[in-house]
Scaffold this motif. Sequence first.
Motif, PDB file in Angstrom:
ATOM      1  N   GLY A  37      -3.218  30.594 -40.247  1.00  0.00           N
ATOM      2  CA  GLY A  37      -2.541  29.755 -41.229  1.00  0.00           C
ATOM      3  C   GLY A  37      -1.282  29.142 -40.659  1.00  0.00           C
ATOM      4  N   GLY A  39       0.845  30.964 -38.042  1.00  0.00           N
ATOM      5  CA  GLY A  39       1.139  31.421 -36.682  1.00  0.00           C
ATOM      6  C   GLY A  39       2.510  32.044 -36.515  1.00  0.00           C
ATOM      7  N   CYS A  46      -3.791  35.866 -41.595  1.00  0.00           N
ATOM      8  CA  CYS A  46      -4.310  36.564 -40.412  1.00  0.00           C
ATOM      9  C   CYS A  46      -4.238  38.081 -40.553  1.00  0.00           C
ATOM     10  CB  CYS A  46      -3.503  36.137 -39.196  1.00  0.00           C
ATOM     11  SG  CYS A  46      -1.790  36.696 -39.328  1.00  0.00           S
ATOM     12  N   ARG A  56       0.290  41.290 -39.306  1.00  0.00           N
ATOM     13  CA  ARG A  56       0.008  39.864 -39.093  1.00  0.00           C
ATOM     14  C   ARG A  56      -0.481  39.697 -37.660  1.00  0.00           C
ATOM     15  NH1 ARG A  56       0.185  40.296 -44.213  1.00  0.00           N
ATOM     16  NH2 ARG A  56       2.028  39.588 -45.309  1.00  0.00           N
TER      17      ARG A  56
HETATM   18  S1  FES Z   1      -1.298  32.975 -39.579  1.00  0.00           S
HETATM   19 FE1  FES Z   1       0.224  33.017 -41.157  1.00  0.00          FE
HETATM   20  S2  FES Z   1       0.954  35.062 -41.079  1.00  0.00           S
HETATM   21 FE2  FES Z   1      -0.370  34.898 -39.394  1.00  0.00          FE
END
Ligand code: FES
Length: 167
Positions: A37, A39, A46, A56
């Motif tokens: 979402g 990163g 994630c 995460r």
């Molecule tokens: S992709 Fe959004 S918290 Fe990891």
Amino acid sequence: MISFTLNDKPIKVDADPKMPLLWALRDLLDMTGTKYGCGIAQCGACTVHMDGTPIRSCVMPLATIAGKNITTIEGLPSDASHPIQQAWLEHNVPQCGYCQSGQIMSAVALLESNPNPDDAAIDDAMQGNICRCGTYPRIKAAIKDAAKNVSTTNVDFSLAKNAGEKA
Ligand code: FES
Ligand code: FES
């Protein structure tokens, strides 16, 4: 080479130890149920479990997970028999679905640590999981129903037990 356990199976990944777990899951191990979402640990898309705790995976370097037990959405029972999966189906929780594997993994971890959460406990556990479609009321209702079902049926919430039973 990084060794860890993924959904009850021993795994070795030949990759840069700084690579985030999410990249390894999706690009190297073909485990695409866990989503990218933001990163930067801000959306929860994630979310996976590390030794039973939600993390995460977008900001978790492979070096950190060496020797750990990682559970992804694919580690839930394939027949959707886990109480959280059942409640998600009963409440038709997903809309677009993108955030939902992260939501489910956070909800499963919550009920494993607290089988009877009140509203505040649910809000606290789920606040890091963002849903652009606004499915929050259905998520909360599903978690409450799953908790109620378990308290009246003595179903075991243990993901490890359920995952071990999956095909
Ligand atoms: S992709 Fe959004 S918290 Fe990891
Ligand atoms: S269901 Fe669409 S982002 Fe949550």
